[in-house]
Design a protein around this motif. Structure first.
Motif, PDB file in Angstrom:
ATOM      1  N   SER B  60      14.783  30.299  18.253  1.00 58.69           N
ATOM      2  CA  SER B  60      13.558  29.850  17.039  1.00 58.69           C
ATOM      3  C   SER B  60      13.745  28.040  16.860  1.00 58.69           C
ATOM      4  CB  SER B  60      14.489  30.728  15.715  1.00 58.69           C
ATOM      5  OG  SER B  60      13.169  29.893  14.463  1.00 58.69           O
ATOM      6  N   ALA B 111      14.129  39.348  28.967  1.00 54.82           N
ATOM      7  CA  ALA B 111      12.693  39.912  28.130  1.00 54.82           C
ATOM      8  C   ALA B 111      12.272  39.686  27.695  1.00 54.82           C
ATOM      9  CB  ALA B 111      12.605  41.544  29.059  1.00 54.82           C
ATOM     10  N   CYS B 112      12.888  39.707  26.002  1.00 56.37           N
ATOM     11  CA  CYS B 112      12.353  39.566  25.063  1.00 56.37           C
ATOM     12  C   CYS B 112      12.300  37.632  24.950  1.00 56.37           C
ATOM     13  CB  CYS B 112      13.416  39.576  24.351  1.00 56.37           C
ATOM     14  SG  CYS B 112      15.227  38.742  24.262  1.00 56.37           S
ATOM     15  N   TRP B 115       8.392  37.327  23.274  1.00 48.05           N
ATOM     16  CA  TRP B 115       8.259  37.264  21.981  1.00 48.05           C
ATOM     17  C   TRP B 115       8.726  36.225  21.193  1.00 48.05           C
ATOM     18  CZ3 TRP B 115       7.389  42.869  19.338  1.00 48.05           C
ATOM     19  CH2 TRP B 115       6.430  43.355  19.827  1.00 48.05           C
ATOM     20  N   TYR B 116       9.623  36.366  21.464  1.00 46.64           N
ATOM     21  CA  TYR B 116      10.250  34.740  20.308  1.00 46.64           C
ATOM     22  C   TYR B 116       9.459  33.804  20.896  1.00 46.64           C
ATOM     23  CZ  TYR B 116      15.009  37.762  19.607  1.00 46.64           C
ATOM     24  OH  TYR B 116      15.843  38.198  18.980  1.00 46.64           O
ATOM     25  N   ARG B 118       6.688  33.801  21.731  1.00 50.91           N
ATOM     26  CA  ARG B 118       4.967  33.691  21.041  1.00 50.91           C
ATOM     27  C   ARG B 118       5.321  33.197  19.590  1.00 50.91           C
ATOM     28  NH1 ARG B 118       2.749  39.258  22.688  1.00 50.91           N
ATOM     29  NH2 ARG B 118       1.294  38.744  20.747  1.00 50.91           N
ATOM     30  N   GLU B 119       6.364  34.215  18.927  1.00 53.70           N
ATOM     31  CA  GLU B 119       6.414  33.815  17.125  1.00 53.70           C
ATOM     32  C   GLU B 119       7.015  32.046  17.434  1.00 53.70           C
ATOM     33  OE1 GLU B 119      10.467  35.124  15.406  1.00 53.70           O
ATOM     34  OE2 GLU B 119       8.811  34.519  13.516  1.00 53.70           O
ATOM     35  N   MET B 123       4.337  29.724  15.054  1.00 51.49           N
ATOM     36  CA  MET B 123       4.399  29.346  14.118  1.00 51.49           C
ATOM     37  C   MET B 123       5.024  28.121  13.921  1.00 51.49           C
ATOM     38  SD  MET B 123       5.476  31.546  11.414  1.00 51.49           S
ATOM     39  CE  MET B 123       5.244  33.312  11.563  1.00 51.49           C
ATOM     40  N   PHE B 124       5.409  27.134  15.201  1.00 51.81           N
ATOM     41  CA  PHE B 124       5.681  26.035  15.165  1.00 51.81           C
ATOM     42  C   PHE B 124       4.651  25.043  16.296  1.00 51.81           C
ATOM     43  CE2 PHE B 124       9.658  27.700  13.437  1.00 51.81           C
ATOM     44  CZ  PHE B 124       9.946  26.823  12.947  1.00 51.81           C
ATOM     45  N   HIS B 133       1.893  35.035  28.876  1.00 52.53           N
ATOM     46  CA  HIS B 133       0.674  35.668  27.705  1.00 52.53           C
ATOM     47  C   HIS B 133       0.930  34.967  26.029  1.00 52.53           C
ATOM     48  CE1 HIS B 133      -1.722  38.428  26.462  1.00 52.53           C
ATOM     49  NE2 HIS B 133      -1.482  39.060  24.964  1.00 52.53           N
ATOM     50  N   LYS B 135       0.190  33.905  23.019  1.00 57.47           N
ATOM     51  CA  LYS B 135      -1.080  34.018  21.770  1.00 57.47           C
ATOM     52  C   LYS B 135      -0.391  34.676  20.700  1.00 57.47           C
ATOM     53  CE  LYS B 135      -3.662  37.819  20.963  1.00 57.47           C
ATOM     54  NZ  LYS B 135      -3.649  39.378  21.684  1.00 57.47           N
ATOM     55  N   LEU B 137       1.551  36.023  17.695  1.00 60.62           N
ATOM     56  CA  LEU B 137       2.107  37.202  17.816  1.00 60.62           C
ATOM     57  C   LEU B 137       2.038  37.975  16.049  1.00 60.62           C
ATOM     58  CD1 LEU B 137       4.288  39.222  18.825  1.00 60.62           C
ATOM     59  CD2 LEU B 137       5.950  37.844  17.878  1.00 60.62           C
ATOM     60  N   LEU B 138       2.422  36.876  14.778  1.00 57.08           N
ATOM     61  CA  LEU B 138       2.715  37.225  13.525  1.00 57.08           C
ATOM     62  C   LEU B 138       1.214  37.007  12.861  1.00 57.08           C
ATOM     63  CD1 LEU B 138       5.856  36.718  12.585  1.00 57.08           C
ATOM     64  CD2 LEU B 138       4.973  38.686  13.300  1.00 57.08           C
ATOM     65  N   LEU B 139       0.403  35.702  13.155  1.00 49.27           N
ATOM     66  CA  LEU B 139      -0.658  35.112  12.741  1.00 49.27           C
ATOM     67  C   LEU B 139      -1.818  35.487  13.668  1.00 49.27           C
ATOM     68  CD1 LEU B 139       0.283  31.696  11.073  1.00 49.27           C
ATOM     69  CD2 LEU B 139       0.084  34.483  10.468  1.00 49.27           C
ATOM     70  N   PRO B 147       2.487  26.979  10.282  1.00 47.29           N
ATOM     71  CA  PRO B 147       2.989  26.878   9.088  1.00 47.29           C
ATOM     72  C   PRO B 147       4.310  26.475   8.692  1.00 47.29           C
ATOM     73  CG  PRO B 147       2.656  29.938  10.352  1.00 47.29           C
ATOM     74  CD  PRO B 147       1.958  28.346  10.948  1.00 47.29           C
TER      75      PRO B 147
END
Lengths: 408, 188
Positions: B60, B111-112, B115-116, B118-119, B123-124, B133, B135, B137-139, B147
């Motif tokens: 993060s 592998a994970c 997503w981390y 993408r998040e 967010m940042f 990929h 793109k 993730l949450l928005l 944000p």
């Protein structure tokens, strides 16, 4: 990973030369088995999933941004809504992280209360996951029995915290109030309910041909992929990753109670079902021991820099009144020293981590939640690859996706 | 925190391998985080992975713009590795500027990370170079801004967006009716 690796026997197109055009289907977000908040775009060849994209974020509530505007204590109610099936674990996990940042230690009785309440929540979490998963396969009876058992645990939680879901029971420096006097008797009743319903459901499901066929060998996640995906919790333990935060990095009073960490190696739906069932039994064991060992004493820290003075004192002496305002006024309040901390607890789905950054002020600079079902969900695309459409439902059920913590 | 948590051995190994590209070791309450140069990000992760930190626990970031006493570039990407066998944790950090924040992707290592990262992009606004990929993730794709940066106002509102891939339902229905007529099935 693509379909050729996962399912080598699958061939694009037919041997007679006619190509089959894949069918694209949107599963969710408004699909009864998608638990409300996930969309899967499936690429199908007949009934076989040959590709998919999982879309999350439908329950994003800006948790991490919002709490930057709140004081350290005001974050607590928001943590209830992270994993709304076991809110107490989130509550206590956050409080523990702030306490570590402050460098304070709660009284011993509080540690035991936290263990008891966390395990009660875990029981409810696993009961919901197994019950709902069974219901989606048509076993409504199992769902009703487990909801009955969960209801008893929720009633007990309500008697302690005053609420069923939005409990906000944890406080930085302790818990709101002590357990009620008749807690042990009430727990004995809850335990009998849980054990009875577990027994009944085990009999119904464990030898049920339909249930076994849908669970055994379906949705297999091998250990190396579990590690690569960073999965934890019951999901990872059913693939052979023997890691439990409660045992490996004990917090609260977990180092003073004895319990086993169930591990299976099959990594399929059936193993996940078994691990969760066994964890409920272990949680019962933990609560029994914690209740027996729990010492008398205060349930929160008496530290004027951390916890509010008692109301009686606030109304009767000036120091307590000033203390009260010092903790509540904007710009005052709890002020952890500048620094960062990562603190993890074992949530219903695995390691629930809080990464807190403090600039020394009364509001968090950053609160990062490591949601346990996030890495598991990131592996769902691989998990359902090569499986049948109908098997997505039990596989997704065994993931125990909780929108609140996944999307935050 | 238990002693297994706060092992600075990983920092020493990084120092030996990276030399001056390990900028410093931050220490907060016994938790040590190795700050590396952004260019050495992937190398540092690969090194730690080969030393038993084979599990990506968390990735993060935090925006330190205006953080008291903060000297480095503001965007701190923080990574936590875990040893599935050793049960040890290692923290790695890289500080990036807000404009053109770039870091090498770890999606080939873990592998994970897909997503981390993408998040983190979502967010940042950290661009992970080489991500397959990248793109939101949450928005949603049309969201403006990132944000969790400190310069994103909490009350900022987002513009309305046009319907995506809007289908002309009238023409679809007309085509269906025509096809049904042709089949002699009547109007379905």
């Amino acid at each position: 990973m693509d379909i050729a690796q996962k399912l080598p026997q699958w061939k694009a197109g037919r041997e007679d030369g006619f190509d089959i055009e894949p069918l694209y289907i949107n599963m969710g977000p408004s699909h009864p088995a998608m638990h409300g908040t996930v969309k899967m775009v499936l690429k199908l060849d007949g009934e076989t999933v040959v590709g998919s994209e999982v879309e999350i974020g439908y329950l994003h509530r800006c948790f991490e941004k919002t709490v930057e505007m709140k004081t350290w204590n005001q974050v607590i109610p928001y943590t209830d809504r992270l994993n709304y099936v076991s809110p107490l674990i989130n509550n206590m996990g956050y409080c523990l992280a702030v306490e570590k940042l402050l460098g304070v230690k709660v009284p011993e009785r509080t540690d035991y209360i936290r263990v008891i309440m966390c395990e009660l929540s875990r029981i409810g979490d696993h009961l919901t996951c197994i019950g709902a998963g069974a219901m989606e396969l048509g076993a409504l009876t199992a769902f009703l029995y487990f909801l009955k058992a969960r209801e008893s645990s929720w009633q007990l939680i309500e008697e302690v915290t005053g609420a069923r879901l939005t409990i906000s029971y944890g406080r930085v420096g302790g818990v709101v109030r002590d357990l009620p006097a008749n807690f042990a008797e009430r727990w004995a009743w809850v335990r009998s309910q849980v054990e009875q319903n577990m027994e009944e459901v085990s009999v119904l499901l464990n030898t049920n041909r339909i249930f076994l066929d849908r669970m055994k060998g379906v949705g297999v996640m091998p250990l190396d992929r579990v590690l690569s995906y960073g999965m934890t919790g019951p999901f990872a333990r059913s693939s052979g990753f023997d890691y439990d935060v409660r045992r490996d990095e004990p917090y609260f009073a977990y180092d003073r109670v004895r319990f086993d960490v169930p591990v299976r190696t099959d990594g399929d739906n059936w193993a996940r079902y078994q691990v969760r069932m066994e964890e409920i039994r272990q949680s019962v064991r933990i609560i029994d021991q914690a209740l027996a060992q729990m010492p008398e004493g205060p349930v929160r820290l008496e530290d004027p820099k951390v916890t509010l003075p008692r109301k009686k004192e606030v109304y009767s002496n000036i120091e307590a009144l000033m203390n009260h305002f010092k903790l509540l006024m904007p710009g005052h309040g709890i002020r952890p020293p500048q620094g960062e901390i990562y603190s993890a607890v074992e949530g219903g789905n695995g390691e629930l981590g809080f990464w807190l950054v403090s600039d020394g002020g009364d509001r968090p600079w950053r609160v990062r939640v490591r949601p346990p079902c996030f890495p598991i969900m990131s592996g769902v695309e691989e998990l359902i690859l090569g499986e049948q459409v109908a098997d997505i439902v039990p596989i997704f059920g065994s993931v125990n996706m909780i929108g609140g913590e996944l999307d935050r | 925190m238990s002693p297994a948590n706060s092992s600075p051995a990983f920092a020493e190994e990084l120092r030996a391998a990276l030399g001056p590209r390990l900028l410093r070791v931050e220490s907060w309450q016994g938790r040590e985080a190795a700050v590396v140069e952004p260019e050495a990000w992937l190398e540092a992760v690969r090194l730690l992975k080969s030393r038993g930190y084979d599990f990506l626990m968390d990735l993060s970031a935090a925006d330190y713009s205006g953080f008291p006493g903060h000297q480095a570039p503001p965007l701190g990407v923080s990574l936590q590795l875990f040893g599935s066998g050793t049960r040890r944790r290692a923290w790695l950090k890289a500080y990036l500027p807000l404009e053109g924040a770039r870091l090498a992707t770890l999606s080939d290592e873990f592998a994970c990370a897909n997503w981390y990262e993408r998040e983190c992009w979502d967010m940042f606004g950290v661009e992970f170079v080489g991500h397959p990929h990248l793109k939101r993730l949450l928005l949603y794709e049309e969201f403006q801004g990132h944000p969790l940066r400190k310069d994103y106002p909490i009350l900022k509102s987002q513009p309305l967006i046009p319907m995506r891939n809007a289908v002309d339902y009238e023409s679809v229905a007309a085509a269906r009716r025509a096809a049904a007529d042709e089949d002699g099935l009547g109007r379905g």
